[in-house]
Design a protein around this motif. Structure first.
Motif, PDB file in Angstrom:
ATOM      1  N   THR A  73       0.851  -1.189   0.000  1.00 27.12           N
ATOM      2  CA  THR A  73       0.000   0.000   0.000  1.00 27.12           C
ATOM      3  C   THR A  73       0.886   1.237   0.000  1.00 27.12           C
ATOM      4  O   THR A  73       1.893   1.280   0.710  1.00 27.12           O
ATOM      5  CB  THR A  73      -0.904   0.009   1.246  1.00 27.12           C
ATOM      6  N   LEU A  74       0.486   2.220  -0.793  1.00 23.44           N
ATOM      7  CA  LEU A  74       1.236   3.472  -0.884  1.00 23.44           C
ATOM      8  C   LEU A  74       0.592   4.565  -0.054  1.00 23.44           C
ATOM      9  O   LEU A  74      -0.634   4.653   0.020  1.00 23.44           O
ATOM     10  CB  LEU A  74       1.253   3.976  -2.330  1.00 23.44           C
ATOM     11  N   MET A  75       1.423   5.399   0.524  1.00 22.77           N
ATOM     12  CA  MET A  75       0.948   6.620   1.142  1.00 22.77           C
ATOM     13  C   MET A  75       1.904   7.717   0.684  1.00 22.77           C
ATOM     14  O   MET A  75       3.126   7.557   0.759  1.00 22.77           O
ATOM     15  CB  MET A  75       0.946   6.514   2.663  1.00 22.77           C
ATOM     16  N   LEU A  76       1.351   8.815   0.160  1.00 23.66           N
ATOM     17  CA  LEU A  76       2.147   9.891  -0.412  1.00 23.66           C
ATOM     18  C   LEU A  76       1.960  11.186   0.368  1.00 23.66           C
ATOM     19  O   LEU A  76       0.896  11.429   0.928  1.00 23.66           O
ATOM     20  CB  LEU A  76       1.732  10.142  -1.870  1.00 23.66           C
ATOM     21  N   ILE A  85       7.099   9.130  -0.039  1.00 29.71           N
ATOM     22  CA  ILE A  85       6.337   7.922  -0.335  1.00 29.71           C
ATOM     23  C   ILE A  85       6.621   6.919   0.777  1.00 29.71           C
ATOM     24  O   ILE A  85       7.766   6.773   1.214  1.00 29.71           O
ATOM     25  CB  ILE A  85       6.700   7.341  -1.719  1.00 29.71           C
ATOM     26  N   ASP A  86       5.575   6.287   1.281  1.00 30.34           N
ATOM     27  CA  ASP A  86       5.704   5.190   2.238  1.00 30.34           C
ATOM     28  C   ASP A  86       5.077   3.967   1.594  1.00 30.34           C
ATOM     29  O   ASP A  86       3.956   4.042   1.092  1.00 30.34           O
ATOM     30  CB  ASP A  86       4.997   5.509   3.556  1.00 30.34           C
ATOM     31  N   ASN A  92       2.891  -5.329   7.189  1.00 30.47           N
ATOM     32  CA  ASN A  92       2.890  -4.003   7.822  1.00 30.47           C
ATOM     33  C   ASN A  92       4.288  -3.439   8.064  1.00 30.47           C
ATOM     34  O   ASN A  92       4.483  -2.629   8.969  1.00 30.47           O
ATOM     35  CB  ASN A  92       2.078  -3.986   9.112  1.00 30.47           C
ATOM     36  N   VAL A  93       5.258  -3.871   7.271  1.00 28.53           N
ATOM     37  CA  VAL A  93       6.593  -3.289   7.306  1.00 28.53           C
ATOM     38  C   VAL A  93       6.568  -2.094   6.355  1.00 28.53           C
ATOM     39  O   VAL A  93       6.138  -2.218   5.208  1.00 28.53           O
ATOM     40  CB  VAL A  93       7.668  -4.306   6.874  1.00 28.53           C
ATOM     41  N   VAL A  94       7.004  -0.945   6.848  1.00 25.55           N
ATOM     42  CA  VAL A  94       6.937   0.290   6.062  1.00 25.55           C
ATOM     43  C   VAL A  94       8.337   0.696   5.611  1.00 25.55           C
ATOM     44  O   VAL A  94       9.229   0.882   6.448  1.00 25.55           O
ATOM     45  CB  VAL A  94       6.313   1.439   6.882  1.00 25.55           C
ATOM     46  N   ASP A  95       8.508   0.812   4.296  1.00 24.43           N
ATOM     47  CA  ASP A  95       9.730   1.389   3.743  1.00 24.43           C
ATOM     48  C   ASP A  95       9.435   2.850   3.466  1.00 24.43           C
ATOM     49  O   ASP A  95       8.458   3.169   2.779  1.00 24.43           O
ATOM     50  CB  ASP A  95      10.149   0.687   2.452  1.00 24.43           C
ATOM     51  N   VAL A  96      10.243   3.730   4.023  1.00 27.18           N
ATOM     52  CA  VAL A  96      10.031   5.166   3.830  1.00 27.18           C
ATOM     53  C   VAL A  96      10.913   5.633   2.687  1.00 27.18           C
ATOM     54  O   VAL A  96      12.011   5.120   2.477  1.00 27.18           O
ATOM     55  CB  VAL A  96      10.329   5.960   5.117  1.00 27.18           C
ATOM     56  N   GLY A  97      10.408   6.597   1.926  1.00 26.64           N
ATOM     57  CA  GLY A  97      11.193   7.050   0.793  1.00 26.64           C
ATOM     58  C   GLY A  97      10.750   8.387   0.246  1.00 26.64           C
ATOM     59  O   GLY A  97       9.910   9.083   0.829  1.00 26.64           O
ATOM     60  N   ILE A  98      11.355   8.708  -0.880  1.00 28.28           N
ATOM     61  CA  ILE A  98      11.026   9.908  -1.631  1.00 28.28           C
ATOM     62  C   ILE A  98      10.777   9.493  -3.070  1.00 28.28           C
ATOM     63  O   ILE A  98      11.217   8.424  -3.502  1.00 28.28           O
ATOM     64  CB  ILE A  98      12.158  10.961  -1.545  1.00 28.28           C
ATOM     65  N   TYR A  99      10.055  10.332  -3.791  1.00 25.49           N
ATOM     66  CA  TYR A  99       9.809  10.019  -5.194  1.00 25.49           C
ATOM     67  C   TYR A  99       9.706  11.297  -5.996  1.00 25.49           C
ATOM     68  O   TYR A  99       9.503  12.381  -5.463  1.00 25.49           O
ATOM     69  CB  TYR A  99       8.533   9.181  -5.363  1.00 25.49           C
ATOM     70  N   THR A 110      14.143   4.531  -1.528  1.00 22.05           N
ATOM     71  CA  THR A 110      13.609   4.109  -0.237  1.00 22.05           C
ATOM     72  C   THR A 110      14.728   3.653   0.706  1.00 22.05           C
ATOM     73  O   THR A 110      15.809   3.274   0.276  1.00 22.05           O
ATOM     74  CB  THR A 110      12.609   2.939  -0.383  1.00 22.05           C
ATOM     75  N   SER A 111      14.385   3.703   1.982  1.00 21.11           N
ATOM     76  CA  SER A 111      15.225   3.151   3.044  1.00 21.11           C
ATOM     77  C   SER A 111      14.375   2.135   3.781  1.00 21.11           C
ATOM     78  O   SER A 111      13.143   2.204   3.736  1.00 21.11           O
ATOM     79  CB  SER A 111      15.639   4.237   4.037  1.00 21.11           C
ATOM     80  N   GLY A 112      15.026   1.236   4.469  1.00 20.83           N
ATOM     81  CA  GLY A 112      14.290   0.264   5.266  1.00 20.83           C
ATOM     82  C   GLY A 112      13.519   0.942   6.385  1.00 20.83           C
ATOM     83  O   GLY A 112      13.756   2.108   6.711  1.00 20.83           O
ATOM     84  N   SER A 113      12.619   0.209   6.984  1.00 19.98           N
ATOM     85  CA  SER A 113      11.751   0.771   8.026  1.00 19.98           C
ATOM     86  C   SER A 113      12.518   1.230   9.262  1.00 19.98           C
ATOM     87  O   SER A 113      12.034   2.049  10.020  1.00 19.98           O
ATOM     88  CB  SER A 113      10.683  -0.240   8.421  1.00 19.98           C
ATOM     89  N   ASP A 114      13.717   0.709   9.456  1.00 16.81           N
ATOM     90  CA  ASP A 114      14.498   1.087  10.628  1.00 16.81           C
ATOM     91  C   ASP A 114      15.491   2.209  10.336  1.00 16.81           C
ATOM     92  O   ASP A 114      16.330   2.535  11.165  1.00 16.81           O
ATOM     93  CB  ASP A 114      15.231  -0.137  11.178  1.00 16.81           C
ATOM     94  N   GLN A 115      15.381   2.825   9.150  1.00 16.32           N
ATOM     95  CA  GLN A 115      16.306   3.887   8.763  1.00 16.32           C
ATOM     96  C   GLN A 115      15.556   5.191   8.520  1.00 16.32           C
ATOM     97  O   GLN A 115      14.340   5.200   8.341  1.00 16.32           O
ATOM     98  CB  GLN A 115      17.050   3.495   7.487  1.00 16.32           C
ATOM     99  N   ASP A 116      16.297   6.275   8.500  1.00 17.85           N
ATOM    100  CA  ASP A 116      15.706   7.576   8.204  1.00 17.85           C
ATOM    101  C   ASP A 116      15.289   7.639   6.735  1.00 17.85           C
ATOM    102  O   ASP A 116      15.880   6.970   5.881  1.00 17.85           O
ATOM    103  CB  ASP A 116      16.709   8.701   8.484  1.00 17.85           C
ATOM    104  N   ARG A 117      14.316   8.469   6.469  1.00 19.94           N
ATOM    105  CA  ARG A 117      13.861   8.693   5.102  1.00 19.94           C
ATOM    106  C   ARG A 117      15.002   9.310   4.289  1.00 19.94           C
ATOM    107  O   ARG A 117      15.676  10.227   4.748  1.00 19.94           O
ATOM    108  CB  ARG A 117      12.665   9.644   5.114  1.00 19.94           C
ATOM    109  N   PRO A 118      15.224   8.829   3.057  1.00 21.10           N
ATOM    110  CA  PRO A 118      16.250   9.455   2.209  1.00 21.10           C
ATOM    111  C   PRO A 118      15.897  10.918   1.940  1.00 21.10           C
ATOM    112  O   PRO A 118      14.727  11.299   1.961  1.00 21.10           O
ATOM    113  CB  PRO A 118      16.195   8.654   0.909  1.00 21.10           C
TER     114      PRO A 118
END
Length: 142
Positions: A73-76, A85-86, A92-99, A110-118
């Motif tokens: 599932t995407l969340m922008l 972008i998540d 329910n593992v969330v990769d945080v990112g930018i697009y 993207t970065s893994g769920s345990d890392q800061d957003r790029p």
């Protein structure tokens, strides 16, 4: 007359500066369609594969066609710069990112769920970031 032109240009500039970024629904609409993966760099290493990988975005659903059971599932948040972008997988593992989307080219970092957003579109060695580029299938334009 000159004052009127300057006033009009000033007003137009203020309006453009105050323009709201696209709402999440508009941003999501912009991503709809079928996208062909053209490149991927994972933790500094370019991945290559002879197979074609296709990504499909329908509504807020994100699916790699080669793995149809792996629905995400995407969340922008297009109000951020760069846009956020998540991607939440079925566990329910969330990769945080930018697009960013430029015409029919979608770039996601993207970065893994345990890392800061790029904050940048890159994937240097040791960063744990994944940078991918996709091109929209022309018949899949929203």
């Amino acid at each position: 007359m000159r004052l009127k032109i300057v006033s009009t240009l000033l007003l137009l500039t203020v309006c453009l500066l105050r323009a709201e970024p696209p709402a999440a629904a508009d941003a999501l609409t912009e991503l709809q369609g079928r996208w062909r993966l053209t490149s991927m760099v994972c933790d500094g290493e370019a991945l290559s594969d002879d197979r074609e990988f296709w990504l499909k975005i329908e509504g807020d659903t994100f699916i790699y066609e080669s793995q149809p059971d792996e629905v995400a599932t995407l969340m922008l948040d297009a109000s951020k710069s760069p846009a956020w972008i998540d991607i939440t997988d079925r566990d329910n593992v969330v990769d945080v990112g930018i697009y960013k989307i430029e015409v029919d080219v979608l770039t996601i970092c993207t970065s893994g769920s345990d890392q800061d957003r790029p904050t940048t579109f890159d994937s240097p060695a040791g960063s744990g970031k994944i940078l991918s580029t996709q091109i929209r299938e022309q018949s899949a334009r929203p």
